[in-house]
Design an enzyme around this catalytic site. Sequence first.
Site, PDB file in Angstrom:
ATOM      1  N   HIS A 136       0.700  -1.214  -0.009  1.00  0.00           N
ATOM      2  CA  HIS A 136      -0.037  -0.069   0.007  1.00  0.00           C
ATOM      3  C   HIS A 136       1.039   1.217   0.050  1.00  0.00           C
ATOM      4  O   HIS A 136       0.263   2.312  -0.234  1.00  0.00           O
ATOM      5  CB  HIS A 136      -1.210  -0.058   1.097  1.00  0.00           C
ATOM      6  CG  HIS A 136      -0.461   0.141   2.612  1.00  0.00           C
ATOM      7  ND1 HIS A 136      -0.007  -0.736   3.453  1.00  0.00           N
ATOM      8  CD2 HIS A 136      -0.109   1.377   3.165  1.00  0.00           C
ATOM      9  CE1 HIS A 136       0.484  -0.392   4.400  1.00  0.00           C
ATOM     10  NE2 HIS A 136       0.430   1.000   4.179  1.00  0.00           N
ATOM     11  N   ASP A 166       0.542  -7.629   1.469  1.00  0.00           N
ATOM     12  CA  ASP A 166       0.800  -6.185   1.602  1.00  0.00           C
ATOM     13  C   ASP A 166       2.481  -6.018   1.523  1.00  0.00           C
ATOM     14  O   ASP A 166       2.996  -5.494   2.579  1.00  0.00           O
ATOM     15  CB  ASP A 166       0.238  -5.650   2.851  1.00  0.00           C
ATOM     16  CG  ASP A 166       0.334  -3.952   2.757  1.00  0.00           C
ATOM     17  OD1 ASP A 166       0.478  -3.617   2.028  1.00  0.00           O
ATOM     18  OD2 ASP A 166       0.124  -3.578   3.987  1.00  0.00           O
ATOM     19  N   SER A 250       4.615   2.695   7.745  1.00  0.00           N
ATOM     20  CA  SER A 250       4.542   1.479   6.904  1.00  0.00           C
ATOM     21  C   SER A 250       5.705   1.150   6.250  1.00  0.00           C
ATOM     22  O   SER A 250       6.133   1.999   5.488  1.00  0.00           O
ATOM     23  CB  SER A 250       2.963   1.648   6.112  1.00  0.00           C
ATOM     24  OG  SER A 250       1.936   2.014   6.989  1.00  0.00           O
TER      25      SER A 250
END
Length: 405
Positions: A136, A166, A250
């Site tokens: 993402h 992911d 992230s």
Amino acid sequence: MGYYDDHYEAHGQTRRKRRSGSFLSTLVGAVLGGLLVLMSIPALSRWDVLPYDVVPSQEERGKPEGESEAPAVRQSVSVDVTTAVTKAIDQVSDAVVGVVNIQEASFWSQGGEAGVGSGVIYKKAGGRAFIVTNHHVVENASQLEVSLKDGTRVPAKLLGSDVLMDLAVLEIDAKHVKKVAEFGDSDAVKPGEPVIAIGNPLGLQFAGSVTQGIISGTNRTVEVDLDQDGSPDWNAEVLQTDAAINPGNSGGALVNIKGQVIGINSMKIAQEAVEGIGFAIPINTAIPIISDLEKYGQVRRPYMGVELRSLSDIPSYHLQATLHLPPNVTEGAAVIQVVPMSPAAQAGLKQFDVIVALDGEKIRNVLDLRKYLYTKKSIGDRMEVTFYRDGEKRTVTMKLARESY
């Protein structure tokens, strides 16, 4: 008259005697008072009553006569704050970078930097350096840049990305890289073990931020809605930590006390009433995905060739009217479509079959099926499929293939 003279003479003698006694008393009192003051001086100096210090003589200090006392030297006190945590940070921080997602302008958007995440340099080979981050973070990017610890920004190439796990792998020129991170063993971590999260919360302004916490839980399962349709598509198995993980973290590193990467920071629960619940992809789970993305640009998973839907998502009317299931069958994965020439088609599966077990292990929904297929089986394996068709329970064996993209 004689009485008068004798009286006053005697009286004068008496007064002289009194004056002499008074003078002696005063003199003795003064001497005694002086002695008491002198005797009290050392005691007073010890209690810092005097406005100066009484320095003992050389004899009192135990120094030979003639040997001078060296002048007192004031020294600065240096506190060593090196700890296991700071050592761990020093070992890995240079390998944690910023990942900048740049998107071209379109009719619907202005373009420019769409966001900044984090990444971990894990390998150098053949003049190239490889970086793992989240899918993402790089999603829909027209260009990617990597921001190194010293602020240098270099172009990056996307080698591959996987929405299910992911994860994504990038490549940059190795000449910019001095240090790579070491992977640890995420299966060995325990609840309560100290961990450190390193990344770029809220963008490059806070690049290289460090937060500390513990492993709050292992083998956590979090439902993930990949297509944003309100239904979960995948159960992500993650490590839970209370180390602060914010937007921009992230793709960054979750590090153990040895400075080894044990997880890739991925998500957090962002609710007003929730504090300190963040998640990281265990590195042992990520390694085979990273390897596939680096080598092939995609994850090579076993493939059945079916489109599925959980029975819980199908109206109860169709459970019997369309799928013809017995009343006691309420869990499973219904086959909505079969891809021609796929392993499922070759094994004889058809539309409206309802899969209830794989290799004898109960399947309650699509999530169960995907988890078993992707974690227990490999390309080329044979798998026994138990299903219902027209109310009858059947079993077939299929040979799993590699999905072609």
